[in-house]
Design a protein around this motif. Sequence first.
Motif, mmCIF file in Angstrom:
data_model
loop_
_atom_site.group_PDB
_atom_site.id
_atom_site.type_symbol
_atom_site.label_atom_id
_atom_site.label_comp_id
_atom_site.label_asym_id
_atom_site.label_seq_id
_atom_site.Cartn_x
_atom_site.Cartn_y
_atom_site.Cartn_z
ATOM 1 N N HIS A 183 -18.987 19.815 -25.429
ATOM 2 C CA HIS A 183 -19.657 19.048 -24.375
ATOM 3 C C HIS A 183 -19.866 17.604 -24.816
ATOM 4 O O HIS A 183 -19.592 16.666 -24.057
ATOM 5 C CB HIS A 183 -20.993 19.711 -24.044
ATOM 6 C CG HIS A 183 -21.697 19.119 -22.860
ATOM 7 N ND1 HIS A 183 -21.238 19.273 -21.566
ATOM 8 C CD2 HIS A 183 -22.829 18.365 -22.767
ATOM 9 C CE1 HIS A 183 -22.050 18.647 -20.733
ATOM 10 N NE2 HIS A 183 -23.024 18.084 -21.436
ATOM 11 N N GLN A 231 -18.177 15.981 -27.075
ATOM 12 C CA GLN A 231 -16.862 15.336 -27.158
ATOM 13 C C GLN A 231 -16.352 14.952 -25.777
ATOM 14 O O GLN A 231 -15.784 13.864 -25.588
ATOM 15 C CB GLN A 231 -15.870 16.261 -27.866
ATOM 16 C CG GLN A 231 -16.151 16.424 -29.354
ATOM 17 C CD GLN A 231 -15.287 17.482 -29.999
ATOM 18 O OE1 GLN A 231 -14.818 18.414 -29.343
ATOM 19 N NE2 GLN A 231 -15.088 17.370 -31.316
ATOM 20 N N HIS A 232 -16.551 15.831 -24.803
ATOM 21 C CA HIS A 232 -16.136 15.543 -23.430
ATOM 22 C C HIS A 232 -16.847 14.301 -22.886
ATOM 23 O O HIS A 232 -16.268 13.530 -22.112
ATOM 24 C CB HIS A 232 -16.428 16.755 -22.546
ATOM 25 C CG HIS A 232 -16.165 16.525 -21.086
ATOM 26 N ND1 HIS A 232 -14.897 16.414 -20.557
ATOM 27 C CD2 HIS A 232 -17.026 16.364 -20.040
ATOM 28 C CE1 HIS A 232 -14.966 16.200 -19.257
ATOM 29 N NE2 HIS A 232 -16.259 16.167 -18.910
#
Length: 403
Positions: free
Chosen positions: A301, A303-304
């Motif tokens: 999450h 990283q997104h």
Amino acid sequence: MSSSAFSERIVQSLLDTDFYKLTMMQAVLHHYPNAEVEWAFRSRSGENLAPYLDDIRQQIEALADLRMTPDELAFLERIPYMQPDFIRFLGLFRFDLRYLRVEVEGGELVIHLRGPWLHVILFEVPLLATISEVRNRARYPTVSLEQAHDRLEEKFAWLRQQASAEELATFTLADFGTRRRFSFAVQQMIVAQLQQGFPGRFVGTSNVHLARTLGVRPMGTMAHEWIMAHQQLGPRLIDSQIAALDCWVREYRGALGIALTDCITMDAFLRDFDLFFAKLFDGLRHDSGDPLEWAEKAIAHYQHLGIDPMTRQLVFSDGLDFASALHIHRALAGRSNASFGIGTGLTCDIPGVEPTNMVIKMTACNGQPVAKISDSPGKTMCRDEAFVSYLRHVFDLNGRAGG
């Protein structure tokens, strides 16, 4: 000569509680001073606690005598985000036993709290600590402080054998063991022992009284009740987690930035934990479900959202011991900034002692049901199955959130 593990009076200070109770209490004073709540006790292990009713009642009656001392208030005043009006309120606070019902029904111990959130919020932790110590005093009367001390020293030695000095330099631990401790005396000794000899990084305790008297940092931010109460505090149900996080940010302005994720499952939480919150909060706390699966979701999450997971903290606090914490630490090394809050595995880990498993959870706010749907099925708790079904429907726990 061995030292007794028990005290005549179990809870000796209003600060003998978890720090997040005070941080939430301040936010309640400022944002929801008129909210009415209900709480219920449950023994998850099914243990018969009814025989201890008289001793439990005697200890509870002693709670009404407690009040903040000038030294305790001065300690809180030195915490930058504790506000003067809240500290003045604490100076006047007393436990009001009119809001509490303790009895045996159908052969089972029943505890029910009902009253203003601001005035019943502090009951939970001392009640659980009281029940635990009364029960342990009856079941294990000969246990000594030396036994608890020696057990922790054995675990220190195990850690030194299992992990390198380099690993232990980043192995970060806090004591979260107030509510299901063997006794106050054992927790006090354990925290002092951690402070003096833990092979890794010992960063503090959730117990505010011990933080003050032993000179360590008080640890904690929010608990499930904060997010659960928002299910009935005004916004649409689908917006309740967002409202809880937003109110917390407005109250603490960047302090106390660890968000609890498992009130309505991690997946539902992450749908609400957008870039705004991910930038404002320092990290997340795990309290149910598989810890590594949870960590992978958190890392993905971040990283997104374009955030380096190493800049955020992942706090693990679900039924840990040194072995399970070290396993998680190794699995996430170099990928996240992990730390560990260990409770019963520290303060009630004595050879021959079986800890009790019990909770007191909020069941209603402003006359309407609230629920926790955690990532561990056995931890779901609500008095109203229809509301649980509605909550699942609204948050569409098998897909994208609904309206």
